[in-house]
Design a protein around this motif. Structure first.
Motif, PDB file in Angstrom:
ATOM      1  N   LEU A  46       0.801  -1.200  -0.079  1.00 28.25           N
ATOM      2  CA  LEU A  46       0.026   0.166   0.074  1.00 28.25           C
ATOM      3  C   LEU A  46       0.846   1.166  -0.039  1.00 28.25           C
ATOM      4  O   LEU A  46       0.480   2.277  -0.719  1.00 28.25           O
ATOM      5  N   THR A  47       2.029   1.295   0.594  1.00 30.56           N
ATOM      6  CA  THR A  47       2.781   2.465   0.768  1.00 30.56           C
ATOM      7  C   THR A  47       3.356   2.515  -0.833  1.00 30.56           C
ATOM      8  O   THR A  47       3.523   3.965  -0.977  1.00 30.56           O
ATOM      9  N   ILE A  48       4.096   1.670  -1.446  1.00 35.05           N
ATOM     10  CA  ILE A  48       4.252   1.657  -2.772  1.00 35.05           C
ATOM     11  C   ILE A  48       3.320   2.534  -3.766  1.00 35.05           C
ATOM     12  O   ILE A  48       3.556   3.173  -4.567  1.00 35.05           O
ATOM     13  N   ALA A  49       2.017   1.783  -3.455  1.00 36.74           N
ATOM     14  CA  ALA A  49       0.843   2.288  -4.265  1.00 36.74           C
ATOM     15  C   ALA A  49       0.693   3.971  -3.911  1.00 36.74           C
ATOM     16  O   ALA A  49       0.072   4.622  -4.995  1.00 36.74           O
ATOM     17  N   LYS A  50       0.795   4.187  -2.813  1.00 36.15           N
ATOM     18  CA  LYS A  50       0.625   5.763  -2.284  1.00 36.15           C
ATOM     19  C   LYS A  50       1.571   6.551  -2.847  1.00 36.15           C
ATOM     20  O   LYS A  50       1.234   7.787  -2.634  1.00 36.15           O
ATOM     21  N   THR A  64       5.251  -5.527  -9.319  1.00 29.16           N
ATOM     22  CA  THR A  64       4.024  -4.306  -9.722  1.00 29.16           C
ATOM     23  C   THR A  64       2.703  -4.885  -9.901  1.00 29.16           C
ATOM     24  O   THR A  64       1.997  -4.078  -9.774  1.00 29.16           O
ATOM     25  N   GLY A  65       2.541  -6.153  -9.603  1.00 32.36           N
ATOM     26  CA  GLY A  65       1.139  -6.575 -10.184  1.00 32.36           C
ATOM     27  C   GLY A  65       0.941  -6.682 -11.573  1.00 32.36           C
ATOM     28  O   GLY A  65       1.679  -6.113 -12.569  1.00 32.36           O
ATOM     29  N   SER A  66      -0.299  -6.977 -12.266  1.00 32.68           N
ATOM     30  CA  SER A  66      -0.530  -7.114 -13.703  1.00 32.68           C
ATOM     31  C   SER A  66      -0.984  -5.806 -14.183  1.00 32.68           C
ATOM     32  O   SER A  66      -0.858  -5.265 -15.312  1.00 32.68           O
ATOM     33  N   ARG A  67      -1.672  -5.066 -13.311  1.00 28.10           N
ATOM     34  CA  ARG A  67      -2.319  -3.747 -13.612  1.00 28.10           C
ATOM     35  C   ARG A  67      -1.214  -2.506 -13.604  1.00 28.10           C
ATOM     36  O   ARG A  67      -0.860  -1.848 -12.606  1.00 28.10           O
ATOM     37  N   ILE A  68      -0.308  -2.526 -14.864  1.00 28.55           N
ATOM     38  CA  ILE A  68       0.877  -1.771 -14.968  1.00 28.55           C
ATOM     39  C   ILE A  68       0.643  -0.472 -14.835  1.00 28.55           C
ATOM     40  O   ILE A  68       1.195   0.466 -14.105  1.00 28.55           O
ATOM     41  N   GLU A  69      -0.507  -0.077 -15.431  1.00 31.89           N
ATOM     42  CA  GLU A  69      -0.821   1.395 -15.313  1.00 31.89           C
ATOM     43  C   GLU A  69      -1.484   1.874 -14.054  1.00 31.89           C
ATOM     44  O   GLU A  69      -1.029   3.213 -13.721  1.00 31.89           O
ATOM     45  N   GLU A  70      -2.053   1.210 -13.181  1.00 31.43           N
ATOM     46  CA  GLU A  70      -2.321   1.525 -11.970  1.00 31.43           C
ATOM     47  C   GLU A  70      -1.063   1.452 -10.850  1.00 31.43           C
ATOM     48  O   GLU A  70      -0.854   2.439 -10.163  1.00 31.43           O
ATOM     49  N   PHE A  71      -0.090   0.878 -11.296  1.00 38.05           N
ATOM     50  CA  PHE A  71       1.046   0.808 -10.643  1.00 38.05           C
ATOM     51  C   PHE A  71       1.801   2.136 -10.995  1.00 38.05           C
ATOM     52  O   PHE A  71       2.410   2.695 -10.064  1.00 38.05           O
ATOM     53  N   GLY A 101      18.603  -2.354 -20.614  1.00 39.50           N
ATOM     54  CA  GLY A 101      17.288  -3.135 -20.879  1.00 39.50           C
ATOM     55  C   GLY A 101      16.153  -3.265 -20.156  1.00 39.50           C
ATOM     56  O   GLY A 101      15.066  -3.533 -20.289  1.00 39.50           O
ATOM     57  N   GLU A 102      16.686  -3.342 -18.790  1.00 36.68           N
ATOM     58  CA  GLU A 102      15.797  -3.538 -17.687  1.00 36.68           C
ATOM     59  C   GLU A 102      14.830  -2.188 -17.353  1.00 36.68           C
ATOM     60  O   GLU A 102      13.997  -2.234 -16.404  1.00 36.68           O
ATOM     61  N   ILE A 103      15.331  -1.006 -17.760  1.00 33.61           N
ATOM     62  CA  ILE A 103      14.583   0.270 -17.568  1.00 33.61           C
ATOM     63  C   ILE A 103      13.765   0.445 -18.665  1.00 33.61           C
ATOM     64  O   ILE A 103      13.987   0.301 -19.871  1.00 33.61           O
ATOM     65  N   ASN A 104      12.613   0.928 -18.401  1.00 34.91           N
ATOM     66  CA  ASN A 104      11.392   1.333 -19.087  1.00 34.91           C
ATOM     67  C   ASN A 104      11.199  -0.052 -19.910  1.00 34.91           C
ATOM     68  O   ASN A 104      10.844  -0.046 -21.287  1.00 34.91           O
ATOM     69  N   ASN A 105      11.125  -1.159 -19.222  1.00 40.08           N
ATOM     70  CA  ASN A 105      10.935  -2.554 -19.872  1.00 40.08           C
ATOM     71  C   ASN A 105       9.160  -2.760 -19.635  1.00 40.08           C
ATOM     72  O   ASN A 105       8.590  -2.672 -20.657  1.00 40.08           O
ATOM     73  N   ARG A 106       8.977  -3.190 -18.569  1.00 43.83           N
ATOM     74  CA  ARG A 106       7.480  -3.508 -18.379  1.00 43.83           C
ATOM     75  C   ARG A 106       6.782  -1.925 -18.049  1.00 43.83           C
ATOM     76  O   ARG A 106       5.813  -1.806 -18.431  1.00 43.83           O
TER      77      ARG A 106
END
Length: 239
Positions: free
Chosen positions: A146-150, A166-173, A187-192
């Motif tokens: 919840l802390t990372i979400a807020k 991150t969970g599967s809901r990337i836009e919400e993260f 390659g790991e940055i701006n990947n998912r």
């Protein structure tokens, strides 16, 4: 073929004598940059062949390019950490892998920012450290997730931001937060997770330069944010 996350390389093998050179390069790939497993897939007809006793040629392992960090970018990050209301650091396994645990702890002490960890970064900050929030992810602490979400500004250090974090809901993260992503593997940055501010650097270089930029300046403790996190811990106890 050699397969490493984001990095792929393949050869057309014509004879068995090429195998020692491939093994040597595979070891270099596995142990350089962001360390990781390497798969060598050798066809059965090659596996059944005899290998000559001629040693492979010694090659100097190419050193990782030390990327110079833009001082403006570092100062911009520090300014945004100051003005953010709910800043947060995500500590990943790259901190231990790069041998930067101690300097990372110095950095946290200087910037006074709460820290969540991935599974691979659990021991990057001691359990008793006042800035330690908890462990995120599928098996993590609910209050830490919840802390990372807020959070409104997230500084990611040596973490891939995989689906368990991150969970599967990337836009919400990604929503409503600025993400600075520091990793030695571009390659790991701006990947998912897209739209992150990219800092492609070894952690030792990044943390050292950032600490120099702070210049012993007193950073303000985000008391309201700390209190909010503590209230989440009380609301969702880990029992």
């Amino acid at each position: 073929s050699i397969i490493k996350p984001i990095t792929k390389k393949a050869w057309q093998i014509k004879n068995i004598d090429e195998i020692p050179e491939i093994l040597e390069e595979a070891f270099n790939v596995a142990s350089s940059g962001r360390p990781g497993p390497v798969l060598i897939d050798i066809p059965m007809d090659i596996q059944r062949s005899d290998i000559s006793e001629n040693p492979s040629k010694n090659k100097n392992q190419e050193k990782n390019k030390i990327i110079t960090i833009d001082a403006f970018q570092t100062n911009e990050l520090l300014e945004k950490l100051k003005v953010a209301k709910r800043p947060l650091v995500l500590a990943g396994g790259g901190i231990n892998a790069s041998g930067t645990t101690e300097i990372f702890r110095e950095f946290i002490k200087a910037v006074k920012i709460p820290v969540v960890t991935s599974l691979m970064g659990l021991d990057t900050i001691s359990y008793s450290n006042p800035f330690r929030v908890g462990f995120i992810g599928s098996y993590g602490n609910r209050w830490a997730n919840l802390t990372i979400a807020k959070s409104d500004l997230l500084l990611v250090l040596g973490s891939r931001l995989d689906v368990r974090q991150t969970g599967s809901r990337i836009e919400e993260f990604r929503q409503d937060k600025i993400i600075y992503h520091v990793d030695c593997e571009k390659g790991e940055i701006n990947n998912r997770i897209k739209g992150c501010v990219e800092i492609n650097s070894e952690l030792q270089k990044f943390l050292s330069q950032t600490l120099e930029s702070i210049n012993n300046e007193e950073n303000e403790l985000k008391k309201d944010w700390i209190n909010e996190i503590n209230n989440l811990k009380k609301l969702y106890p880990d029992t």
